[in-house]
Motif scaffolding. Structure first.
Motif, PDB file in Angstrom:
ATOM      1  N   ALA A 185     -13.475  31.300 -18.313  1.00 45.63           N
ATOM      2  CA  ALA A 185     -13.759  31.768 -16.951  1.00 45.63           C
ATOM      3  C   ALA A 185     -12.543  32.474 -16.351  1.00 45.63           C
ATOM      4  N   LYS A 186     -11.350  31.959 -16.618  1.00 48.29           N
ATOM      5  CA  LYS A 186     -10.128  32.597 -16.115  1.00 48.29           C
ATOM      6  C   LYS A 186      -9.967  33.997 -16.700  1.00 48.29           C
ATOM      7  N   GLN A 187     -10.241  34.135 -17.984  1.00 45.99           N
ATOM      8  CA  GLN A 187     -10.111  35.447 -18.614  1.00 45.99           C
ATOM      9  C   GLN A 187     -11.150  36.417 -18.067  1.00 45.99           C
ATOM     10  N   LEU A 188     -12.353  35.930 -17.773  1.00 40.66           N
ATOM     11  CA  LEU A 188     -13.378  36.770 -17.152  1.00 40.66           C
ATOM     12  C   LEU A 188     -12.893  37.294 -15.809  1.00 40.66           C
ATOM     13  N   SER A 189     -12.330  36.401 -15.000  1.00 39.55           N
ATOM     14  CA  SER A 189     -11.858  36.810 -13.678  1.00 39.55           C
ATOM     15  C   SER A 189     -10.695  37.783 -13.783  1.00 39.55           C
ATOM     16  N   ASP A 190      -9.802  37.537 -14.725  1.00 40.27           N
ATOM     17  CA  ASP A 190      -8.661  38.428 -14.921  1.00 40.27           C
ATOM     18  C   ASP A 190      -9.133  39.827 -15.301  1.00 40.27           C
ATOM     19  N   ALA A 191     -10.170  39.884 -16.137  1.00 41.73           N
ATOM     20  CA  ALA A 191     -10.722  41.178 -16.529  1.00 41.73           C
ATOM     21  C   ALA A 191     -11.374  41.886 -15.358  1.00 41.73           C
ATOM     22  N   MET A 192     -11.793  41.116 -14.360  1.00 40.35           N
ATOM     23  CA  MET A 192     -12.440  41.692 -13.178  1.00 40.35           C
ATOM     24  C   MET A 192     -11.449  41.972 -12.061  1.00 40.35           C
ATOM     25  N   GLY A 193     -10.136  41.752 -12.328  1.00 44.96           N
ATOM     26  CA  GLY A 193      -9.130  42.236 -11.401  1.00 44.96           C
ATOM     27  C   GLY A 193      -8.361  41.244 -10.571  1.00 44.96           C
ATOM     28  N   GLY A 194      -8.456  39.935 -10.838  1.00 50.46           N
ATOM     29  CA  GLY A 194      -7.687  39.019 -10.002  1.00 50.46           C
ATOM     30  C   GLY A 194      -7.853  37.569 -10.382  1.00 50.46           C
TER      31      GLY A 194
END
Length: 380
Positions: A185-194
């Motif tokens: 989930a953290k990597q998903l959010s990082d890919a989405m910009g933050g």
């Protein structure tokens, strides 16, 4: 009416600070809303002669007033609904910047400044084909194992990039603890910009959970206020299996229409991605526990498996490299000489939870270093 600029910003603290930083000059006089309220209260008390003679600290004119989201939790309740009147009487200002105002506050502003309000906010990245590629690369590097999960996640995101509409996407991760669900989930959010917005429902019990989801007092945190302050459109609802079924009505509307409304706030979450983490073992168990109505609102259930021994050893090596990289050369040599890494590599199979294993590695490393430090002092 005095010519004033009113800016309402909906979004994260990081983006709001960037927003005002681009618009407020260093030489401009800027105060917080709490300072403005202090001016307002001083003027109200100025009916007495004593107060009239002690108004030198009041701001007659400022360039900007900044109202951060957290400020609304620091004032008494009548300030929320009388926001605009208090602001106009408190101080003569040129511009006011307001982050994530409650609905009553926004209504007060729109009544006093009709047609004068500028609306803006965080611009959230939508899922597209480039997102699929970026997430794939990030997960390949950051999350060891879980190959079946990665394939399913790539497929789900691609499908959503083509077929997605204004309603949120809901992915449920299930499987044992400590195998990569939260990290994914953290990597998903990082890919989405933050940064990831992570909400742990296991921390809320009984009435506290209802107050958080539906809103009780403006001074307390709420689900809607936390969602308004998100940095990305990825939200992790951790341990969703612990959510009281009495709260499901709020999630039905949120997952169906992308809208959550509580006592004070309204947040729109169209095109958002919700990740629900659970410890269920099968889709059958998920459906039985959540019920058909909630289960039908889940876009995809993605299973996380136990890690293999080789995958655990790779995590041991990776985390050791990270910790050793923080040490000076002398401490790194001490740890190496004691073969702490080797012990964990030989015993990796005994650990079922990656978080626990990483914690044990850190305790072992710093246990060796602390023992050496203390013994060295005692030998002097």
């Amino acid at each position: 009416m005095i010519d004033r600029a009113i800016h309402v910003f909906t979004g994260s603290d990081k983006d709001f600070e960037h927003f005002i930083g681009e618009r407020i000059g260093e030489d401009e006089v800027t105060i917080t809303y709490l300072e403005l309220i202090g001016d307002y209260n001083a003027k109200i008390r100025a009916t007495s002669e004593y107060a009239t003679n002690n108004l030198s600290h009041i701001h007659d004119r400022v360039d900007n007033v900044v109202v951060r989201s957290a400020d609304f939790g620091s004032v008494v309740s009548h300030v929320i609904s009388n926001f605009a009147q208090i602001a106009s009487m408190g101080c003569d200002f040129g511009a006011m910047y307001i982050q994530n105002p409650p609905r009553q506050t926004l209504k007060s502003l729109e009544a006093m400044y009709p047609g004068m309000i500028d609306y803006s906010g965080t611009e959230y990245v939508k899922i597209g084909k480039n997102t699929v590629l970026e997430v794939h690369d990030k997960l390949k590097e950051a999350v060891l194992g879980q190959e079946d999960c990665k394939v399913e996640l790539d497929l789900s995101l691609y499908r959503l990039s083509v077929m997605g509409d204004e309603k949120p996407v809901v992915l449920l991760f299930y499987g044992p603890s400590g195998v990569g669900k939260t990290e994914t989930a953290k990597q998903l959010s990082d890919a989405m910009g933050g940064g990831l917005t992570r909400i742990q429902f296991s921390m809320f019990q009984n009435q506290e959970a209802f107050d958080y989801v539906f809103g009780s007092e403006h001074s307390k945190g709420s689900f809607a206020r936390d969602l308004l302050g998100r940095e990305t459109n990825v939200v992790l609802l951790d341990e969703f299996d612990k959510v009281n079924h009495g709260l499901y009505n709020a999630f039905y509307e949120l997952f169906d229409e992308g809208v959550l409304t509580d006592t004070y706030y309204r947040v729109e979450m169209g095109n958002a991605l919700f990740v629900l983490t659970t410890n269920f073992e099968s889709e059958k168990e998920i459906k039985q526990a959540l019920g058909p109505a909630m289960f039908s609102r889940i876009s995809a259930c993605i299973k996380f498996n136990d890690l293999t021994v080789d995958e655990k050893r790779a995590i041991v090596d990776r985390h050791f490299d990270y910790v050793i990289g923080l040490l000076d050369d002398d401490d790194a040599k001490v740890v190496s000489d004691r073969d702490v890494r080797g012990w964990f590599l030989r015993n990796a199979a005994h650990y079922d939870n990656v978080r626990i294993m990483k914690n044990k590695i850190e305790r072992a490393v710093f246990g060796v270093l602390t023992e050496r430090l203390i013994n060295g002092l005692e030998d002097e």
